[in-house]
Design a protein around this motif. Structure first.
Motif, PDB file in Angstrom:
ATOM      1  N   TRP A  91       7.509-133.851  39.624  1.00 46.77           N
ATOM      2  CA  TRP A  91       8.524-134.846  39.971  1.00 46.77           C
ATOM      3  C   TRP A  91       7.822-135.837  40.898  1.00 46.77           C
ATOM      4  N   VAL A  92       7.699-137.082  40.438  1.00 45.46           N
ATOM      5  CA  VAL A  92       6.903-138.099  41.119  1.00 45.46           C
ATOM      6  C   VAL A  92       7.810-139.085  41.841  1.00 45.46           C
ATOM      7  N   ASN A  93       7.423-139.427  43.059  1.00 44.22           N
ATOM      8  CA  ASN A  93       8.094-140.474  43.825  1.00 44.22           C
ATOM      9  C   ASN A  93       7.185-141.708  43.769  1.00 44.22           C
ATOM     10  N   PHE A  94       7.502-142.659  42.880  1.00 44.81           N
ATOM     11  CA  PHE A  94       6.621-143.792  42.634  1.00 44.81           C
ATOM     12  C   PHE A  94       6.404-144.685  43.856  1.00 44.81           C
ATOM     13  N   PRO A  95       7.412-144.968  44.687  1.00 49.16           N
ATOM     14  CA  PRO A  95       7.126-145.771  45.882  1.00 49.16           C
ATOM     15  C   PRO A  95       6.109-145.096  46.816  1.00 49.16           C
ATOM     16  N   LEU A  96       6.136-143.770  46.912  1.00 44.95           N
ATOM     17  CA  LEU A  96       5.144-143.078  47.738  1.00 44.95           C
ATOM     18  C   LEU A  96       3.754-143.175  47.125  1.00 44.95           C
ATOM     19  N   PRO A 107       5.098-135.707  50.453  1.00 42.58           N
ATOM     20  CA  PRO A 107       4.247-135.632  49.260  1.00 42.58           C
ATOM     21  C   PRO A 107       4.706-136.612  48.188  1.00 42.58           C
ATOM     22  N   GLU A 108       3.743-137.174  47.479  1.00 43.82           N
ATOM     23  CA  GLU A 108       4.068-138.087  46.391  1.00 43.82           C
ATOM     24  C   GLU A 108       4.698-137.356  45.211  1.00 43.82           C
ATOM     25  N   ILE A 109       4.400-136.071  45.099  1.00 42.32           N
ATOM     26  CA  ILE A 109       4.865-135.275  43.957  1.00 42.32           C
ATOM     27  C   ILE A 109       5.311-133.903  44.445  1.00 42.32           C
ATOM     28  N   VAL A 110       6.422-133.419  43.911  1.00 37.71           N
ATOM     29  CA  VAL A 110       6.808-132.024  44.107  1.00 37.71           C
ATOM     30  C   VAL A 110       6.723-131.335  42.745  1.00 37.71           C
ATOM     31  N   ILE A 111       6.271-130.087  42.772  1.00 31.95           N
ATOM     32  CA  ILE A 111       5.932-129.382  41.531  1.00 31.95           C
ATOM     33  C   ILE A 111       6.848-128.175  41.333  1.00 31.95           C
ATOM     34  N   TYR A 112       7.314-128.048  40.092  1.00 31.11           N
ATOM     35  CA  TYR A 112       8.211-126.955  39.723  1.00 31.11           C
ATOM     36  C   TYR A 112       7.632-126.186  38.533  1.00 31.11           C
ATOM     37  N   GLU A 113       8.046-124.937  38.425  1.00 30.66           N
ATOM     38  CA  GLU A 113       7.704-124.118  37.260  1.00 30.66           C
ATOM     39  C   GLU A 113       8.991-123.808  36.512  1.00 30.66           C
ATOM     40  N   PRO A 114       9.005-124.074  35.198  1.00 31.68           N
ATOM     41  CA  PRO A 114      10.209-123.744  34.424  1.00 31.68           C
ATOM     42  C   PRO A 114      10.366-122.223  34.320  1.00 31.68           C
ATOM     43  N   GLN A 115      11.595-121.754  34.465  1.00 30.73           N
ATOM     44  CA  GLN A 115      11.881-120.324  34.401  1.00 30.73           C
ATOM     45  C   GLN A 115      12.550-119.986  33.065  1.00 30.73           C
ATOM     46  N   PRO A 116      12.417-118.744  32.598  1.00 35.21           N
ATOM     47  CA  PRO A 116      13.010-118.362  31.306  1.00 35.21           C
ATOM     48  C   PRO A 116      14.515-118.604  31.203  1.00 35.21           C
ATOM     49  N   ASN A 117      15.218-118.560  32.341  1.00 42.03           N
ATOM     50  CA  ASN A 117      16.674-118.770  32.313  1.00 42.03           C
ATOM     51  C   ASN A 117      17.062-120.249  32.349  1.00 42.03           C
ATOM     52  N   GLY A 118      16.059-121.148  32.291  1.00 44.37           N
ATOM     53  CA  GLY A 118      16.326-122.577  32.297  1.00 44.37           C
ATOM     54  C   GLY A 118      16.297-123.220  33.675  1.00 44.37           C
ATOM     55  N   ALA A 125       3.332-128.850  46.074  1.00 45.75           N
ATOM     56  CA  ALA A 125       3.364-130.303  46.220  1.00 45.75           C
ATOM     57  C   ALA A 125       2.008-130.853  45.814  1.00 45.75           C
ATOM     58  N   ASP A 126       2.009-132.100  45.441  1.00 39.37           N
ATOM     59  CA  ASP A 126       0.781-132.781  45.058  1.00 39.37           C
ATOM     60  C   ASP A 126       0.750-134.104  45.807  1.00 39.37           C
ATOM     61  N   PHE A 127      -0.342-134.338  46.504  1.00 40.85           N
ATOM     62  CA  PHE A 127      -0.543-135.596  47.212  1.00 40.85           C
ATOM     63  C   PHE A 127      -1.457-136.438  46.341  1.00 40.85           C
ATOM     64  N   LEU A 128      -1.009-137.633  45.971  1.00 36.45           N
ATOM     65  CA  LEU A 128      -1.737-138.466  45.027  1.00 36.45           C
ATOM     66  C   LEU A 128      -1.787-139.899  45.541  1.00 36.45           C
ATOM     67  N   VAL A 129      -2.984-140.477  45.487  1.00 37.92           N
ATOM     68  CA  VAL A 129      -3.157-141.877  45.867  1.00 37.92           C
ATOM     69  C   VAL A 129      -4.100-142.511  44.852  1.00 37.92           C
ATOM     70  N   LEU A 130      -3.748-143.726  44.406  1.00 39.18           N
ATOM     71  CA  LEU A 130      -4.613-144.442  43.482  1.00 39.18           C
ATOM     72  C   LEU A 130      -5.922-144.777  44.196  1.00 39.18           C
ATOM     73  N   ALA A 131      -7.036-144.564  43.503  1.00 39.45           N
ATOM     74  CA  ALA A 131      -8.356-144.706  44.125  1.00 39.45           C
ATOM     75  C   ALA A 131      -8.583-146.106  44.670  1.00 39.45           C
ATOM     76  N   ASP A 132      -8.231-147.140  43.920  1.00 40.95           N
ATOM     77  CA  ASP A 132      -8.453-148.508  44.403  1.00 40.95           C
ATOM     78  C   ASP A 132      -7.655-148.791  45.669  1.00 40.95           C
ATOM     79  N   ALA A 133      -6.420-148.317  45.712  1.00 40.11           N
ATOM     80  CA  ALA A 133      -5.589-148.547  46.901  1.00 40.11           C
ATOM     81  C   ALA A 133      -6.194-147.833  48.102  1.00 40.11           C
ATOM     82  N   TRP A 134      -6.651-146.595  47.908  1.00 39.77           N
ATOM     83  CA  TRP A 134      -7.244-145.833  49.007  1.00 39.77           C
ATOM     84  C   TRP A 134      -8.560-146.476  49.452  1.00 39.77           C
ATOM     85  N   ASN A 135      -9.434-146.759  48.481  1.00 34.07           N
ATOM     86  CA  ASN A 135     -10.755-147.285  48.810  1.00 34.07           C
ATOM     87  C   ASN A 135     -10.674-148.636  49.507  1.00 34.07           C
TER      88      ASN A 135
END
Length: 196
Positions: A91-96, A107-118, A125-135
């Motif tokens: 689940w990505v938060n594009f403004p972040l 975090p820019e992204i929160v991560i889930y695992e699908p379960q058998p019951n739905g 969490a995943d922290f993500l930054v575009l390389a050009d923006a960071w550099n």
């Protein structure tokens, strides 16, 4: 997702076009390996502190509806590897993502695992930054968060994104190969029913 569509979601309209024009080849960077082996006591304490911060910052997202209400949206389906586990559903938060900054409490992204019951289980969490923006803002190397170096993904990549830096933090599900690796062997996409 194409880069153009990604940029449109990030900043809507003219701002997205400006960001798209600004994205060019990334400065040279090197992928970082598993950061869990051969750690000192101080590094271990920093790692534990980062996991604690991420848990505190994401606990409310155990209910995916809370994440969605705060601007996170499912992207990329359920990301699995050919033979070494999965990353799960992002689940990505594009403004972040677009702000070019890293903050352990947002975090820019929160991560889930699908379960058998739905249902969905928050696993990290995943922290993500575009390389050009960071550099552009931080010349001199890959980002680091509380002692953990980010991994570098070149383009083209399976996500259709420009080059980016990423750091997964498996704060809610143990990974047998390390807390900060990209792929978690204990995560599965077997129960994924498709992206709505």
């Amino acid at each position: 997702m194409t880069i153009r569509r990604f940029m449109t979601r990030v900043a809507h309209g003219a701002a997205a076009a400006a960001l798209l024009v600004a994205i060019g080849p990334a400065a040279p960077a090197f992928a970082q390996g598993d950061h869990s082996h051969g750690v000192t006591a101080n590094q271990g304490a920093k790692a534990a502190d980062l996991v604690k911060v991420v848990r505190e910052a994401t606990e409310r997202f155990k209910d995916v509806r809370v994440a969605e209400a705060e601007g996170y949206a499912l992207q990329f389906g359920c990301v699995s590897g050919p033979d070494f586990g999965a990353m799960g559903m992002h689940w990505v938060n594009f403004p972040l993502v677009a702000d070019g900054e890293i903050d352990a409490t947002h975090p820019e992204i929160v991560i889930y695992e699908p379960q058998p019951n739905g249902s969905l289980k928050l696993i990290g969490a995943d922290f993500l930054v575009l390389a050009d923006a960071w550099n552009a803002k931080h010349p001199g190397g890959a980002p680091e968060l509380m002692g953990q170096l980010f991994h570098f993904f070149e383009a083209p990549n399976r996500f259709g994104l420009p080059p980016f830096y990423t750091l997964h933090v498996w704060a809610w599900k143990d990974s047998p190969t390390g807390t900060f690796v990209n792929w978690n062997a204990n995560v599965s996409c077997d129960a994924f029913k498709g992206q709505p």
